[in-house]
Design a protein around this motif. Structure first.
Motif, PDB file in Angstrom:
ATOM      1  N   LEU A 114       0.845  -1.205   0.000  1.00 34.34           N
ATOM      2  CA  LEU A 114       0.000   0.000   0.000  1.00 34.34           C
ATOM      3  C   LEU A 114       0.873   1.244   0.000  1.00 34.34           C
ATOM      4  O   LEU A 114       1.815   1.342   0.805  1.00 34.34           O
ATOM      5  CB  LEU A 114      -0.868   0.030   1.269  1.00 34.34           C
ATOM      6  CG  LEU A 114      -1.936  -1.036   1.416  1.00 34.34           C
ATOM      7  CD1 LEU A 114      -2.387  -1.128   2.875  1.00 34.34           C
ATOM      8  CD2 LEU A 114      -3.130  -0.720   0.510  1.00 34.34           C
ATOM      9  N   LEU A 115       0.555   2.200  -0.861  1.00 34.08           N
ATOM     10  CA  LEU A 115       1.247   3.497  -0.801  1.00 34.08           C
ATOM     11  C   LEU A 115       0.570   4.303   0.309  1.00 34.08           C
ATOM     12  O   LEU A 115      -0.637   4.573   0.247  1.00 34.08           O
ATOM     13  CB  LEU A 115       1.139   4.215  -2.153  1.00 34.08           C
ATOM     14  CG  LEU A 115       2.062   5.416  -2.374  1.00 34.08           C
ATOM     15  CD1 LEU A 115       2.149   5.749  -3.861  1.00 34.08           C
ATOM     16  CD2 LEU A 115       1.702   6.646  -1.596  1.00 34.08           C
ATOM     17  N   ASP A 116       1.355   4.669   1.317  1.00 33.56           N
ATOM     18  CA  ASP A 116       0.771   5.333   2.486  1.00 33.56           C
ATOM     19  C   ASP A 116       0.723   6.844   2.283  1.00 33.56           C
ATOM     20  O   ASP A 116       1.631   7.571   2.674  1.00 33.56           O
ATOM     21  CB  ASP A 116       1.587   4.986   3.738  1.00 33.56           C
ATOM     22  CG  ASP A 116       0.985   5.612   4.979  1.00 33.56           C
ATOM     23  OD1 ASP A 116      -0.146   6.155   4.886  1.00 33.56           O
ATOM     24  OD2 ASP A 116       1.630   5.578   6.038  1.00 33.56           O
ATOM     25  N   VAL A 153     -20.212   7.878   1.039  1.00 36.62           N
ATOM     26  CA  VAL A 153     -19.435   7.925  -0.205  1.00 36.62           C
ATOM     27  C   VAL A 153     -17.929   8.009   0.092  1.00 36.62           C
ATOM     28  O   VAL A 153     -17.116   7.337  -0.560  1.00 36.62           O
ATOM     29  CB  VAL A 153     -19.911   9.117  -1.076  1.00 36.62           C
ATOM     30  CG1 VAL A 153     -18.992   9.338  -2.264  1.00 36.62           C
ATOM     31  CG2 VAL A 153     -21.342   8.874  -1.546  1.00 36.62           C
ATOM     32  N   GLY A 154     -17.568   8.815   1.082  1.00 32.43           N
ATOM     33  CA  GLY A 154     -16.144   8.937   1.440  1.00 32.43           C
ATOM     34  C   GLY A 154     -15.569   7.603   1.873  1.00 32.43           C
ATOM     35  O   GLY A 154     -14.466   7.218   1.477  1.00 32.43           O
ATOM     36  N   MET A 155     -16.339   6.901   2.682  1.00 33.07           N
ATOM     37  CA  MET A 155     -15.892   5.594   3.178  1.00 33.07           C
ATOM     38  C   MET A 155     -15.729   4.613   2.014  1.00 33.07           C
ATOM     39  O   MET A 155     -14.768   3.838   1.963  1.00 33.07           O
ATOM     40  CB  MET A 155     -16.936   5.053   4.157  1.00 33.07           C
ATOM     41  CG  MET A 155     -16.406   4.029   5.096  1.00 33.07           C
ATOM     42  SD  MET A 155     -15.482   4.799   6.397  1.00 33.07           S
ATOM     43  CE  MET A 155     -16.800   5.001   7.596  1.00 33.07           C
ATOM     44  N   PHE A 156     -16.682   4.673   1.068  1.00 31.21           N
ATOM     45  CA  PHE A 156     -16.587   3.788  -0.095  1.00 31.21           C
ATOM     46  C   PHE A 156     -15.293   4.095  -0.855  1.00 31.21           C
ATOM     47  O   PHE A 156     -14.545   3.199  -1.257  1.00 31.21           O
ATOM     48  CB  PHE A 156     -17.802   3.969  -1.022  1.00 31.21           C
ATOM     49  CG  PHE A 156     -17.776   3.038  -2.197  1.00 31.21           C
ATOM     50  CD1 PHE A 156     -18.442   1.814  -2.154  1.00 31.21           C
ATOM     51  CD2 PHE A 156     -17.034   3.350  -3.339  1.00 31.21           C
ATOM     52  CE1 PHE A 156     -18.383   0.934  -3.223  1.00 31.21           C
ATOM     53  CE2 PHE A 156     -16.958   2.472  -4.415  1.00 31.21           C
ATOM     54  CZ  PHE A 156     -17.635   1.262  -4.362  1.00 31.21           C
ATOM     55  N   HIS A 183      -8.255  -0.929  -2.060  1.00 30.32           N
ATOM     56  CA  HIS A 183      -8.342  -1.987  -3.069  1.00 30.32           C
ATOM     57  C   HIS A 183      -7.305  -1.772  -4.179  1.00 30.32           C
ATOM     58  O   HIS A 183      -6.714  -2.721  -4.691  1.00 30.32           O
ATOM     59  CB  HIS A 183      -9.768  -2.010  -3.646  1.00 30.32           C
ATOM     60  CG  HIS A 183      -9.941  -2.983  -4.762  1.00 30.32           C
ATOM     61  ND1 HIS A 183     -10.004  -4.334  -4.545  1.00 30.32           N
ATOM     62  CD2 HIS A 183     -10.029  -2.791  -6.105  1.00 30.32           C
ATOM     63  CE1 HIS A 183     -10.127  -4.943  -5.714  1.00 30.32           C
ATOM     64  NE2 HIS A 183     -10.138  -4.026  -6.672  1.00 30.32           N
ATOM     65  N   HIS A 184      -7.088  -0.487  -4.525  1.00 28.56           N
ATOM     66  CA  HIS A 184      -6.116  -0.196  -5.591  1.00 28.56           C
ATOM     67  C   HIS A 184      -4.694  -0.002  -5.067  1.00 28.56           C
ATOM     68  O   HIS A 184      -3.791   0.323  -5.839  1.00 28.56           O
ATOM     69  CB  HIS A 184      -6.567   1.040  -6.377  1.00 28.56           C
ATOM     70  CG  HIS A 184      -7.783   0.765  -7.222  1.00 28.56           C
ATOM     71  ND1 HIS A 184      -7.750  -0.041  -8.327  1.00 28.56           N
ATOM     72  CD2 HIS A 184      -9.070   1.169  -7.085  1.00 28.56           C
ATOM     73  CE1 HIS A 184      -8.965  -0.124  -8.856  1.00 28.56           C
ATOM     74  NE2 HIS A 184      -9.790   0.606  -8.121  1.00 28.56           N
ATOM     75  N   GLY A 185      -4.516  -0.136  -3.733  1.00 36.50           N
ATOM     76  CA  GLY A 185      -3.153  -0.063  -3.194  1.00 36.50           C
ATOM     77  C   GLY A 185      -2.763   1.288  -2.624  1.00 36.50           C
ATOM     78  O   GLY A 185      -1.574   1.612  -2.545  1.00 36.50           O
ATOM     79  N   GLN A 245      -8.454   5.779 -10.131  1.00 39.27           N
ATOM     80  CA  GLN A 245      -9.194   4.504 -10.226  1.00 39.27           C
ATOM     81  C   GLN A 245     -10.240   4.413  -9.117  1.00 39.27           C
ATOM     82  O   GLN A 245     -11.380   4.002  -9.345  1.00 39.27           O
ATOM     83  CB  GLN A 245      -8.222   3.325 -10.102  1.00 39.27           C
ATOM     84  CG  GLN A 245      -7.332   3.150 -11.318  1.00 39.27           C
ATOM     85  CD  GLN A 245      -6.320   2.033 -11.083  1.00 39.27           C
ATOM     86  OE1 GLN A 245      -5.639   1.992 -10.063  1.00 39.27           O
ATOM     87  NE2 GLN A 245      -6.236   1.118 -12.026  1.00 39.27           N
ATOM     88  N   ALA A 246      -9.854   4.840  -7.907  1.00 36.77           N
ATOM     89  CA  ALA A 246     -10.795   4.775  -6.778  1.00 36.77           C
ATOM     90  C   ALA A 246     -11.967   5.735  -7.006  1.00 36.77           C
ATOM     91  O   ALA A 246     -13.119   5.409  -6.697  1.00 36.77           O
ATOM     92  CB  ALA A 246     -10.077   5.115  -5.478  1.00 36.77           C
TER      93      ALA A 246
END
Ligand code: PMP
Length: 461
Positions: free
Chosen positions: A57-59, A405-408, A415-417, A449-450
Motif C-alpha cells: 500500500l502506498l501510504d 461515499v467517502g468511506m466507499f 483496493h487499488h493499493g 481509479q478509486a
C-alpha cells in the motif's frame, strides 16, 4: 492454494481473532470492526506499507500525518539503540537534565520563529495542548490577571483526545461523549469556505470567519480571555485551508487585544508546508506552538510546546514552581530519535524540496482530479491536500450521509493499493515528505481509479 498463502491466511485469521478479543482500538466502532476484521500492517519501507497478506500500500497519510522522513530509516534505529544503551531513561524533574533533551531543545529553538527559544517536552500532541491550557493560565496568574482563563477555539478543530485536548477541539462527536467541553473553553466558527460560505467570496468569507474572534473577545470581555488556539490549517477536520484574508485579519485582532495565541502545529510542524513551521508559512507570531508527530516522524512518541520569549520570561523568571510535567517529558530515547529525524530532514533538504519541488508537483498533479465528475474541489498546500466529493459541483451539494461515499472511496483506494483517509466525503492526504515524482504519479493514478469506482457506486445508487 499455495502453502505460504494458507499460512498467511491462518496467521491473519489468528491475529484478527486475538485483536477482536483483546484490543480496544482508538476512534473505532469496535462492533463494526469485529465484523469486518482489522487490517494487519506488518512492515514498511519508504512510502510503502505491507500487510500480513503481503499486499503493498502506498501510504498517502504518512501513518497518521507523522512519518515525515518515511519508513525504514536505519539511522534513527541506530540513534535510538545507542541512546537506550547509554541512558534509556532519566527524568528532567528535580534539578536534572540530560544531553539529548538539552540538545533537542536548543535545536528546535534554532528552527522555530526567532522569538521562540524554549521548549516544554511532552509525550504527544494531546499532552502538548493540555500543557498549553495550563501554561497560559499560569502565565496570566503570574501577570496578576487571574481572571484571564477562557480559551477561544473553533468548531471542527482537532487538538487531541485527552479531556483538555478534546475540549479545546471542536469535534461535536467527541463533545457528546463525556460532557465536554470542560468549562472555560468556547468555540467560534471555522473558516471552511467550501462547505459554509453561503455564497460569499473566499475573501469576504475569510474576513467574516476571522471577525468571529473579535466578536467573541468583546462578548466575553478581554479581561476574561487567556488565549486563542488554532491549527494553521485544520487537519483532522478535513484539510481546511483558510481563505487568504483569514490569517491577516486574525493577526490584526490578536494585535489589538492582550490575549495569547496558541498555534497547533502537531501536523504542520517539521516541514509539512514547505517551511519548518506553518507559522513561517502564514507569517504568524504565536506565543506557543504545539508540536508532536513529525518531531520524531512517529518512530517513537514525543511532543512538546515551543514557548515564546514573552511567555518563557514569565514562566521561567517569576518565582514559584509550574506544577506541571510528565514522567516522559524530554525522554532521552525520544529526544535522540527527534535529533536524528531533524538531522535527516536537514541533510536531505526535505523542507526546501517540499517547497520548490514536491509540493508544486503534487498539487498540480492533484488538480487533474478536479475534472472528475465526483470532485467539487481539490485544495492543498505543501504536502497536504483535500478532495471534496460532491453530488453537485455547482452548488457544492453533498451526497446523503447514509451513502457513506467517502468511506466507499477510502475502501476503493485500499483496493487499488493506496491509503487515503476520508473525513465525511472529504478525501485527505498527507504523504511522507520524501515522496518522489514517480510515487506521486502512482498515488494520483490509484486515486483516479478509486474515484472511478466511487462514481460507478453513486450512479448505481
Ligand atoms: N493537534 C492536532 C492538530 C492533531 O492533528 C493531533 C493528532 N491528530 C493532536 C493535536 C493530538 O495529537 P496526539 O494524537 O499525539 O495526542
Amino acid at each position: 492454494m499455495s502453502t505460504s498463502l494458507l499460512t498467511q491466511q491462518q496467521q491473519l485469521a489468528d491475529l484478527q481473532a486475538a485483536d477482536k478479543q483483546h484490543f480496544i482500538h482508538p476512534f473505532t466502532d469496535s462492533k463494526g470492526l469485529a465484523e469486518k476484521g482489522t487490517r494487519v500492517i506488518e512492515r514498511a519501507q519508504g512510502v510503502y506499507l505491507w500487510d500480513v497478506m503481503g499486499h503493498k500500500l502506498l501510504d498517502a497519510m504518512a501513518g497518521l500525518w507523522c512519518v515525515n522522513v518515511g519508513y525504514g530509516r536505519q539511522s534513527i534505529v541506530d540513534a535510538v539503540a545507542k541512546q537506550m544503551q547509554q541512558l534509556p531513561f532519566y527524568n528532567s524533574f528535580f534539578q536534572c537534565s540530560h544531553p539529548p533533551a538539552i540538545e533537542l531543545a536548543q535545536k528546535i529553538a534554532s528552527l522555530a520563529p526567532q522569538h521562540m527559544n524554549n521548549v516544554f517536552f511532552t509525550g504527544s500532541g494531546s499532552e502538548s495542548n493540555d500543557t498549553n491550557l495550563r501554561m497560559v493560565r499560569r502565565y496570566w496568574d503570574l501577570k496578576g490577571k487571574p481572571n484571564k482563563k477562557t480559551i477561544i477555539s473553533r468548531v471542527n478543530a482537532y487538538h487531541g483526545s485527552t479531556v483538555a485536548g478534546a475540549s479545546l477541539g471542536g469535534m461535536s462527536g467527541m463533545h457528546e461523549q463525556g460532557d465536554l467541553p470542560i468549562p472555560g473553553i468556547v468555540h467560534i466558527a471555522q473558516p471552511y469556505w467550501y462547505a459554509e460560505s453561503k455564497g460569499l467570496s473566499p475573501d469576504a468569507f475569510g474576513l467574516q470567519a476571522a471577525q468571529a474572534l473579535e466578536a467573541k473577545i468583546l462578548e466575553l470581555g478581554e479581561d476574561n480571555v487567556a488565549a486563542f488556539i488554532a491549527e494553521p490549517f485544520q487537519g483532522a477536520g478535513g484539510v481546511i485551508i483558510p481563505p487568504s484574508t483569514y490569517w491577516p485579519e486574525i493577526k490584526r485582532i490578536l494585535a489589538k487585544y492582550d490575549i495569547l495565541f496558541i498555534l497547533d502545529e502537531v501536523i504542520s510542524g517539521f516541514g509539512r508546508t514547505g517551511k519548518w513551521f506553518a507559522a513561517q508559512y502564514f507569517d504568524l507570531q504565536p506565543d506557543l506552538i504545539s508540536i508532536a508527530k513529525g518531531m520524531t516522524s512517529g518512530y517513537v512518541p514525543m511532543g512538546g510546546v515551543i514557548v515564546s520569549d514573552k511567555v518563557a520570561n514569565v514562566i521561567k523568571q517569576e518565582c514559584g514552581e509550574f506544577t506541571h510535567g510528565f514522567t516522559y517529558s524530554g525522554h532521552p530515547v525520544a529526544a535522540a530519535a527527534a535529533l536524528e529525524n531533524i538531522r535527516i530532514i536537514e541533510q536531505e533538504k526535505l523542507v526546501e524540496r517540499v517547497a520548490t519541488d514536491t509540493s508544486p508537483y503534487l498539487q498540480s498533479a492533484l488538480q487533474q482530479l478536479a475534472e472528475h465528475p465526483l470532485v467539487g474541489e481539490v485544495r492543498g498546500i505543501g504536502l497536504v491536500a483535500a478532495i471534496e466529493l460532491v453530488k453537485d459541483k455547482a452548488t457544492h451539494q453533498r451526497f446523503d450521509s447514509n451513502m457513506a461515499v467517502g468511506m466507499f472511496c477510502r475502501d476503493a483506494c485500499i483496493h487499488h493499493g493506496l491509503v487515503m483517509r476520508s473525513v465525511g466525503d472529504t478525501m485527505i492526504i498527507s504523504p511522507p515528505l520524501t515522496i518522489s515524482h514517480a510515487e506521486i504519479d502512482a498515488l494520483v493514478a490509484m486515486a483516479t481509479q478509486a474515484l472511478n469506482d466511487t462514481y460507478q457506486y453513486v450512479q448505481a445508487k
